[in-house]
Design a protein around this motif. Structure first.
Motif, mmCIF file in Angstrom:
data_model
loop_
_atom_site.group_PDB
_atom_site.id
_atom_site.type_symbol
_atom_site.label_atom_id
_atom_site.label_comp_id
_atom_site.label_asym_id
_atom_site.label_seq_id
_atom_site.Cartn_x
_atom_site.Cartn_y
_atom_site.Cartn_z
ATOM 1 N N CYS A 1 45.679 -50.072 -11.819
ATOM 2 C CA CYS A 1 45.864 -51.293 -12.602
ATOM 3 C C CYS A 1 45.719 -52.508 -11.685
ATOM 4 O O CYS A 1 46.540 -52.726 -10.786
ATOM 5 C CB CYS A 1 47.244 -51.276 -13.247
ATOM 6 N N ALA A 2 44.667 -53.283 -11.913
ATOM 7 C CA ALA A 2 44.403 -54.457 -11.075
ATOM 8 C C ALA A 2 45.576 -55.427 -11.092
ATOM 9 O O ALA A 2 45.946 -55.969 -10.048
ATOM 10 C CB ALA A 2 43.121 -55.154 -11.528
ATOM 11 N N GLU A 3 46.179 -55.630 -12.252
ATOM 12 C CA GLU A 3 47.297 -56.568 -12.331
ATOM 13 C C GLU A 3 48.452 -56.133 -11.442
ATOM 14 O O GLU A 3 48.994 -56.944 -10.677
ATOM 15 C CB GLU A 3 47.784 -56.710 -13.772
ATOM 16 N N SER A 4 48.808 -54.865 -11.496
ATOM 17 C CA SER A 4 49.912 -54.368 -10.662
ATOM 18 C C SER A 4 49.576 -54.497 -9.185
ATOM 19 O O SER A 4 50.426 -54.893 -8.380
ATOM 20 C CB SER A 4 50.206 -52.900 -10.984
ATOM 21 N N LEU A 5 48.338 -54.160 -8.833
ATOM 22 C CA LEU A 5 47.926 -54.272 -7.433
ATOM 23 C C LEU A 5 47.997 -55.711 -6.952
ATOM 24 O O LEU A 5 48.471 -55.986 -5.840
ATOM 25 C CB LEU A 5 46.507 -53.727 -7.254
ATOM 26 N N ILE A 6 47.533 -56.642 -7.783
ATOM 27 C CA ILE A 6 47.543 -58.063 -7.422
ATOM 28 C C ILE A 6 48.975 -58.560 -7.239
ATOM 29 O O ILE A 6 49.316 -59.162 -6.218
ATOM 30 C CB ILE A 6 46.806 -58.906 -8.482
ATOM 31 N N VAL A 7 49.822 -58.303 -8.229
ATOM 32 C CA VAL A 7 51.199 -58.799 -8.179
ATOM 33 C C VAL A 7 51.952 -58.191 -7.000
ATOM 34 O O VAL A 7 52.617 -58.901 -6.243
ATOM 35 C CB VAL A 7 51.931 -58.520 -9.518
ATOM 36 N N ASN A 8 51.836 -56.874 -6.818
ATOM 37 C CA ASN A 8 52.554 -56.225 -5.720
ATOM 38 C C ASN A 8 52.040 -56.682 -4.359
ATOM 39 O O ASN A 8 52.828 -56.927 -3.448
ATOM 40 C CB ASN A 8 52.475 -54.704 -5.849
ATOM 41 N N SER A 9 50.735 -56.811 -4.223
ATOM 42 C CA SER A 9 50.163 -57.247 -2.945
ATOM 43 C C SER A 9 50.537 -58.689 -2.628
ATOM 44 O O SER A 9 50.857 -59.014 -1.485
ATOM 45 C CB SER A 9 48.648 -57.093 -2.953
ATOM 46 N N LEU A 10 50.481 -59.551 -3.641
ATOM 47 C CA LEU A 10 50.870 -60.950 -3.419
ATOM 48 C C LEU A 10 52.344 -61.053 -3.056
ATOM 49 O O LEU A 10 52.714 -61.830 -2.180
ATOM 50 C CB LEU A 10 50.585 -61.795 -4.653
ATOM 51 N N SER A 11 53.176 -60.263 -3.715
ATOM 52 C CA SER A 11 54.611 -60.294 -3.417
ATOM 53 C C SER A 11 54.866 -59.899 -1.975
ATOM 54 O O SER A 11 55.663 -60.528 -1.281
ATOM 55 C CB SER A 11 55.369 -59.355 -4.356
ATOM 56 N N LYS A 12 54.181 -58.861 -1.500
ATOM 57 C CA LYS A 12 54.335 -58.438 -0.101
ATOM 58 C C LYS A 12 53.778 -59.488 0.847
ATOM 59 O O LYS A 12 54.387 -59.821 1.858
ATOM 60 C CB LYS A 12 53.614 -57.108 0.126
ATOM 61 N N LYS A 13 52.619 -60.019 0.499
ATOM 62 C CA LYS A 13 51.938 -60.994 1.350
ATOM 63 C C LYS A 13 52.736 -62.292 1.481
ATOM 64 O O LYS A 13 52.768 -62.906 2.545
ATOM 65 C CB LYS A 13 50.561 -61.282 0.737
ATOM 66 N N LEU A 14 53.390 -62.694 0.399
ATOM 67 C CA LEU A 14 54.089 -63.981 0.379
ATOM 68 C C LEU A 14 55.554 -63.870 0.769
ATOM 69 O O LEU A 14 56.259 -64.879 0.806
ATOM 70 C CB LEU A 14 53.964 -64.610 -1.010
ATOM 71 N N GLY A 15 56.021 -62.684 1.016
ATOM 72 C CA GLY A 15 57.419 -62.498 1.414
ATOM 73 C C GLY A 15 58.365 -62.798 0.277
ATOM 74 O O GLY A 15 58.301 -62.194 -0.776
ATOM 75 N N ASN A 16 59.245 -63.773 0.472
ATOM 76 C CA ASN A 16 60.260 -64.082 -0.537
ATOM 77 C C ASN A 16 59.703 -64.836 -1.734
ATOM 78 O O ASN A 16 60.344 -64.905 -2.769
ATOM 79 C CB ASN A 16 61.399 -64.891 0.085
#
Length: 125
Positions: free
Chosen positions: A37-52
């Motif tokens: 799921c592209a949406e899940s990958l995007i949200v999870n990756s951005l969350s990790k990338k952006l930290g808090n």
């Protein structure tokens, strides 16, 4: 879907309320395919990338992520999303994958500032 691995990846494209989710669920139940799921990958990756940024109680916070994307429009690119999908597919190379390519988040579709001019992108292509 053939168990002989004739089909490796199936890409689904459809907006909200198109029935895409139900078809994907049926494929998972009937054939045991892996969903990417592209949406899940995007949200999870951005969350990790952006930290808090974009996290609420340890879970991605869509409003914070959208605010970040508005202020940093180059954060997401097609190449980046395709790399996320490729990485996920390579985790299970012997499986058939159903790829849900379009985000289903109503907030994303309502926020026109996140969209670029498709004609401009095609011109560059």
């Amino acid at each position: 879907i053939s168990r002989e691995k004739e089909i490796k990846n199936v890409v689904f494209v459809g907006g909200p309320k198109s029935g895409k989710g139900e078809v994907i669920e049926e494929l998972v139940e009937s054939f045991g395919v892996k969903v990417v799921c592209a949406e899940s990958l995007i949200v999870n990756s951005l969350s990790k990338k952006l930290g808090n940024i974009g996290k609420s109680d340890g879970k991605p916070d869509t409003a914070s992520l959208l605010a970040h994307l508005r202020n940093n429009p180059g954060t997401i690119s097609l190449d980046w999303v395709l790399d996320l999908i490729k990485t996920e597919i390579l985790k299970h190379p012997d499986c058939v994958h159903v790829i849900d390519l379009l985000p289903n988040s109503k907030a994303i579709f309502r926020d026109q500032s996140l969209f670029t001019n498709a004609a401009e992108l095609l011109q560059k292509f």
